[in-house]
Design a protein around this motif. Structure first.
Motif, short mmCIF file in Angstrom:
data_model
loop_
_atom_site.label_atom_id
_atom_site.label_comp_id
_atom_site.label_asym_id
_atom_site.label_seq_id
_atom_site.Cartn_x
_atom_site.Cartn_y
_atom_site.Cartn_z
N GLY A 112 0.99 -1.20 -0.04
CA GLY A 112 -0.31 -0.04 -0.02
C GLY A 112 1.07 1.69 -0.10
O GLY A 112 1.93 1.19 -0.29
N CYS A 113 0.09 2.56 -0.05
CA CYS A 113 0.37 3.90 -0.34
C CYS A 113 0.08 4.69 0.30
O CYS A 113 -1.79 4.79 -0.02
N GLY A 114 0.10 5.64 0.64
CA GLY A 114 -0.59 6.92 1.34
C GLY A 114 0.70 8.08 0.76
O GLY A 114 1.68 8.13 1.00
N ALA A 115 0.09 9.13 1.19
CA ALA A 115 0.31 10.45 1.07
C ALA A 115 -0.39 11.82 1.28
O ALA A 115 -1.52 11.63 1.36
N ILE A 116 0.70 12.83 1.34
CA ILE A 116 -0.95 14.43 2.39
C ILE A 116 0.77 15.25 0.90
O ILE A 116 1.92 14.99 0.78
N LYS A 117 -0.51 16.18 0.91
CA LYS A 117 0.25 17.50 0.64
C LYS A 117 -0.13 18.27 1.26
O LYS A 117 -0.97 18.80 1.89
N HIS A 118 1.31 19.32 1.68
CA HIS A 118 1.04 20.61 2.10
C HIS A 118 0.14 22.04 1.26
O HIS A 118 1.24 21.90 0.59
N LEU A 119 -1.01 22.00 2.58
CA LEU A 119 -2.17 23.25 1.64
C LEU A 119 -1.17 24.29 2.37
O LEU A 119 -1.15 25.77 1.64
N ASP A 120 -0.77 24.08 3.47
CA ASP A 120 -0.42 26.17 4.39
C ASP A 120 0.24 25.21 5.67
O ASP A 120 -0.42 23.76 5.71
N ASP A 121 0.62 26.30 6.92
CA ASP A 121 1.08 25.51 8.14
C ASP A 121 -0.12 24.90 8.62
O ASP A 121 0.47 23.88 9.16
N ASN A 122 -1.83 24.89 8.56
CA ASN A 122 -2.16 24.43 9.31
C ASN A 122 -3.34 23.12 8.18
O ASN A 122 -4.44 22.45 9.30
N HIS A 123 -2.81 23.46 7.20
CA HIS A 123 -3.64 22.07 6.97
C HIS A 123 -3.38 21.87 4.92
O HIS A 123 -1.87 21.64 4.55
N ALA A 124 -3.15 20.07 5.41
CA ALA A 124 -2.81 19.30 3.73
C ALA A 124 -3.99 18.57 3.75
O ALA A 124 -4.85 18.41 4.26
N GLU A 125 -3.10 17.81 2.30
CA GLU A 125 -4.64 17.44 2.01
C GLU A 125 -3.98 15.63 1.63
O GLU A 125 -2.73 15.29 1.39
N ILE A 126 -4.63 14.77 1.72
CA ILE A 126 -4.59 13.15 1.68
C ILE A 126 -5.04 13.18 0.11
O ILE A 126 -5.73 13.44 -0.36
N LYS A 127 -3.71 12.75 -0.19
CA LYS A 127 -3.49 12.57 -1.93
C LYS A 127 -3.28 10.60 -2.12
O LYS A 127 -1.93 10.34 -1.02
#
Length: 155
Positions: free
Chosen positions: A59-74
């Protein structure tokens, strides 16, 4: 099971992601496909993990940094043979814990609205994600749903 940050240079992960993108193309219209390919995942704002059972990538998973308070699961994905066995929960909890440790207050995601994506939506609901409006660069799309989790800090 071991989960670790991956540098995306191995041939196994390249094939795994190629299969992932191909599957997403088969179930989502081109204008609604948001799965990232290998090149798109090799960005400094993305943290990428692989999950291994001994020497087998599962499996795999990722997050993308959107700003200092918010990330997105990818790009959360498990091999088909292991779906429904609780490993997605293990991977998602790992991502949430990492996000909390990083200081993010919100974790958001986009997933499909079609029946194919129902297990994913149920997993996110189980972890407390709520449906929300589009975030970041996303637009309203009948083929997408958006979900967000407020990450409680550890006391």
């Amino acid at each position: 099971m071991k989960i670790h940050i991956d540098d995306l240079t191995g041939t196994e992960i390249a094939k795994f992601l190629e299969d992932h993108v191909a599957e997403m193309r088969s179930v989502s219209p081109p204008e609604s496909k948001h799965a990232l390919d290998l090149k798109s995942l090799r960005q400094p704002e993305i943290t990428f993990w692989t999950m291994w059972d001994e020497a087998h990538l599962v499996g795999c998973g990722a997050i993308k940094h959107l700003d200092d308070n918010h990330a997105e699961i990818k790009s959360m994905r498990l091999i088909k043979a292991l779906r429904g066995k609780g490993l997605a929960s293990t991977l998602l909890q790992h991502i949430i814990d990492f996000s909390r440790d990083r200081g993010y207050l919100h974790l958001s995601l986009e997933t499909g609205s079609m029946e194919f994506f129902e297990p994913a939506r149920k997993l996110y609901e189980k972890f407390g994600f709520n449906y929300c409006e589009p975030f970041a660069e996303y637009k309203l799309d009948p083929n997408s749903v958006f979900m967000s989790l407020s990450i409680p800090s550890v006391q």
